[in-house]
Design an enzyme around this catalytic site. Structure first.
Site, short mmCIF file in Angstrom:
data_model
loop_
_atom_site.label_atom_id
_atom_site.label_comp_id
_atom_site.label_asym_id
_atom_site.label_seq_id
_atom_site.Cartn_x
_atom_site.Cartn_y
_atom_site.Cartn_z
CE LYS A 219 -3.82 -2.42 2.25
NZ LYS A 219 -4.60 -2.71 3.45
CD GLN B 194 -3.44 -4.54 6.45
OE1 GLN B 194 -3.63 -3.45 5.91
NE2 GLN B 194 -3.82 -5.67 5.90
CG ASP C 288 -9.36 -0.11 5.33
OD1 ASP C 288 -9.14 -0.60 4.21
OD2 ASP C 288 -8.55 -0.16 6.27
N1 GUN Z 1 -6.82 -6.93 6.34
C1 GUN Z 1 -7.23 -7.66 5.27
N2 GUN Z 1 -7.80 -6.86 4.34
C2 GUN Z 1 -7.76 -5.61 4.83
C3 GUN Z 1 -8.18 -4.34 4.32
O1 GUN Z 1 -8.74 -4.21 3.23
N3 GUN Z 1 -7.96 -3.28 5.14
C4 GUN Z 1 -7.36 -3.39 6.35
N4 GUN Z 1 -7.19 -2.29 7.07
N5 GUN Z 1 -6.96 -4.56 6.85
C5 GUN Z 1 -7.14 -5.65 6.09
#
Ligand code: GUN
Length: 299
Positions: A51, A95, A118
């Site tokens: 990311k 995350q 998110d």
């Molecule tokens: N863990 C797995 N997928 C995601 C996501 O799309 N966002 C976040 N913040 N954590 C994750």
């Protein structure tokens, strides 16, 4: 035919990089994503690194805040509060998964809904459920962008989603069934307690597999000509790979692909689209918070 998340995500990222450059030319600051990573879960490390790297590639500012596994819930919540108040931060991402002693719900609810790139905050999920504009969580949004790019008609089609997570299964089933331009599908949401899963899968025009069990979907569960969206990205050991592992989807690709009209590969499918969608949400948050619209790019 493969649905190439790599190609489509590159196109979206290119368009975003042009927008970021336009902002810079007009002397605006760049959008800014703040990511919080707790502990050293290998998969989370990889996702967050990706990311951050993708933000850099397109000129979005990013900052990574790391904590070790024993950070207290209060410390994390105070950091989120600080980022909420920071005018130079547009998007906040924590995350998941979190260590057991930290409440995921409290953390999600602590993020300001306008910075919730998110799309996990209950306010944003509520808007999504009622068909109102909001941040759509990155994986469902990425899947929709991919289907749209390939002009796959979903109206009136039977979509079977396997997996009812808050991150993927639940929101994608709401979105695809909603009365929206890219919606109006008939959706069946299956999960671990579903009976006759194979029979239901065989009725799917579009099958979305978000289970987290590598290779779970076999050819005998798939109708001829179905569209297959594989959301799984499980690490499996592979001594021949430099890292010692490789990513495997929920779909047995070699078995299923001869029957599918379209199928997403893993890697190179949904995962890359998730990142493109997150970057799109970050730009959206930036515009909203600065009272700007897409018109700024047309001027
Ligand atoms: N863990 C797995 N997928 C995601 C996501 O799309 N966002 C976040 N913040 N954590 C994750």
């Amino acid at each position: 035919m493969q649905l190439l998340g790599k190609e489509v995500s590159e196109k979206i990222k290119h368009q975003l990089s042009v927008k970021v450059q336009t902002l810079k030319n007009k002397k605006y600051r760049s959008p800014h994503l703040s990511a919080i990573l707790i502990g050293n879960n290998g998969a989370s490390e990889t996702y967050v690194a990706s990311k951050i790297k993708n933000c850099e590639e397109i000129g979005i500012k990013s900052s990574l805040i790391r904590y070790d596994n024993n950070v207290s819930e209060n410390e994390l919540l105070s950091k989120i509060e600080e980022l909420n108040k920071d005018e130079t931060v547009d998007g906040i991402l924590v995350q998941l998964p979190l260590p057991k002693h930290i409440s995921e719900q409290k953390v999600i609810e602590a993020i300001h809904p306008l910075k919730d790139v998110d799309g996990f905050h209950p306010e944003n999920i509520g808007k999504l459920t009622q068909g109102n504009p909001t941040f759509i969580s990155a994986t469902p949004y990425g899947i929709i962008l991919l289907l749209e790019h390939y002009k796959i008609d979903i109206k009136g089609k039977h979509v079977v989603v396997i997996g009812r997570s808050n991150i993927v299964g639940r929101p994608i089933s709401i979105l695809l069934s909603s009365n929206a331009t890219y919606g109006n599908a008939t959706v069946t949401l299956c999960h671990s307690q579903t009976k006759n899963l194979k029979e239901i899968c065989l009725q799917a025009d579009i099958l979305v597999a978000a289970i987290g069990i590598p290779g779970f979907i076999k050819a005998n569960m798939v109708k001829d000509g179905a569209v297959i969206i594989d959301v799984g990205i499980t690490r499996v050991e592979d001594a021949s790979a430099k890292s010692g592992f490789r990513l495997k989807g929920d779909v047995d690709f070699d078995d299923v692909s001869p029957k599918a009209s379209y199928i997403t590969p893993v890697p190179g499918g949904v995962g890359l689209m998730t990142i493109a969608a997150l970057l799109t949400n970050t730009m959206k948050a930036y515009l909203l918070r600065n009272n700007l619209t897409e018109d700024i790019f047309a001027e």
